[in-house]
Design a protein around this motif. Sequence first.
Motif, mmCIF file in Angstrom:
data_model
loop_
_atom_site.group_PDB
_atom_site.id
_atom_site.type_symbol
_atom_site.label_atom_id
_atom_site.label_comp_id
_atom_site.label_asym_id
_atom_site.label_seq_id
_atom_site.Cartn_x
_atom_site.Cartn_y
_atom_site.Cartn_z
ATOM 1 N N SER A 159 4.022 74.353 96.681
ATOM 2 C CA SER A 159 3.926 74.024 95.136
ATOM 3 C C SER A 159 4.212 72.472 94.867
ATOM 4 N N ASP A 160 3.596 72.203 93.839
ATOM 5 C CA ASP A 160 3.688 70.810 93.448
ATOM 6 C C ASP A 160 3.107 69.827 94.361
ATOM 7 N N VAL A 161 2.021 70.072 94.813
ATOM 8 C CA VAL A 161 1.122 69.064 95.811
ATOM 9 C C VAL A 161 -0.154 68.704 95.153
ATOM 10 N N ARG A 162 -0.760 68.033 95.697
ATOM 11 C CA ARG A 162 -2.282 67.605 95.217
ATOM 12 C C ARG A 162 -2.880 66.993 96.124
ATOM 13 N N MET A 163 -4.237 67.056 96.250
ATOM 14 C CA MET A 163 -4.983 66.529 97.051
ATOM 15 C C MET A 163 -6.404 65.766 96.357
ATOM 16 N N ARG A 180 -13.299 64.832 94.825
ATOM 17 C CA ARG A 180 -12.679 66.234 94.374
ATOM 18 C C ARG A 180 -11.014 66.006 94.331
ATOM 19 N N ASN A 181 -10.421 66.773 93.186
ATOM 20 C CA ASN A 181 -9.057 66.689 93.028
ATOM 21 C C ASN A 181 -8.569 68.106 92.689
ATOM 22 N N THR A 182 -7.532 68.553 93.594
ATOM 23 C CA THR A 182 -7.400 70.003 93.705
ATOM 24 C C THR A 182 -5.699 69.945 94.197
#
Length: 442
Positions: free
Chosen positions: A265-269, A279-281
């Motif tokens: 949780s609270d992570v992003r790639m 891409r932003n996910t």
Amino acid sequence: MRPFPSLVLACLPVIIAPAALAAPAHLAQPARPSAEPAPWSVRADASDPHRGKKVPGATPLAEALRAATTEGDVPQTSDGIQGPVARPRNVAPRGPGEESVRRHWRVAPGITATVWDERDERGPIRANLLSIDWEQPGVGIDYANNGRVSRTATLSTILARDKAVAGVNGDFFDIGDTGAPLGVGRDRQRGLLHGRLSGWNSAFTVAEDGRPEIGPLPVTTKIKQRPGITITNVNSPSVAVAGIGLYTPTWGTTSGYRITDGQRSDVRMVRIKGGKVVRNTTKLPSGTTFKGRMLVGRGPGAASLKKLRKGAPVTFVSRVSGSPAMAITGNQFLIDDGVIRVVDDRELHPRTAIGIDRDTHTILLLVIDGRQSFSRGYTMVEMANLMQDLGADEALNLDGGGSSTMVARRPDGNVRVINSPSDGRERHVANAVSVTYTAPSG
């Protein structure tokens, strides 16, 4: 460097009988207490919500680093095995002990190898030393790995890729999971391969002019279009809590939530290809080959990455302090400007270290065998003492335990392991200090 009596024969690639040698000068020296703590910089982050708790998916080494709050908690080897406690020394200065040189030969012009046995009140050890004249034409020192940051291999395999004549294992690494080294790695040909802004930056470097140094080595990576975003890691085994990690194809295949220590949780790639966000996910891919670049954020780092919209231009700029030609890190400075910096004289382990003798323009690569009946291993203080007695003005502790391995070209021309790794065979390691020799033309 205070030489062994045998080193006057350094140009002869022969095996010397032990009876022909007197005890090395370092054996006549008393044990030196050290009054200053090691400047270890990897500490638990106060902002880490998981500090002191077990994180699902985190490796034993990651757990140890997260829990560590003092110098005495520093993992001494990548394998995390606790070493036996050394016997206290007598108050009186120790005598010369027993010593015999088993082998001594010239590996190449400017490069010699020596293997010797010692016995003192704590028991026997076997030492393996490479002495490299960095001013010798044709001699080179470089970083080496198995082609990808997260791809381990035996030291022999890694050095063969570099066509090296000698070398030792390098940085501590994420042995239980990704296999990636913890700190900084810069290769002469490939440039910066991995690094971090802070936390594991005690480094050995070689400048473009060939001069070696040992000291702190931060790596600064910025996004040109977003100077307010700070990247804390480049191809590291895990992204710093609240930080942002940059991953490149040099890393290998994607590692999913292993690089966030199991945090989901609270992570992003963010994926960048052709200099633009594609891409932003919030999902982290695993086991896939990727092109371009990948940013991974945790907590506040993830919040910063959320602002990078699809199509936004992204240009990365990395700077390694001092712009060295090569760099590799370890966990602690053993000696700094002639002063011993470690205080741990308890745990016995196989050890690997690199030192610089400025008086003789010599780089010293030292491996102490351990976890075996003929060699008990060394404490950190013993390693620093021996390095100092050999002439080192600065010295850095590299990975130890079953990782401690030395390879060198023998008198018969074959390049192979010359020490006795404690696993009974070569362990797969993350990287190495590579020693090459190319005969000057003409």
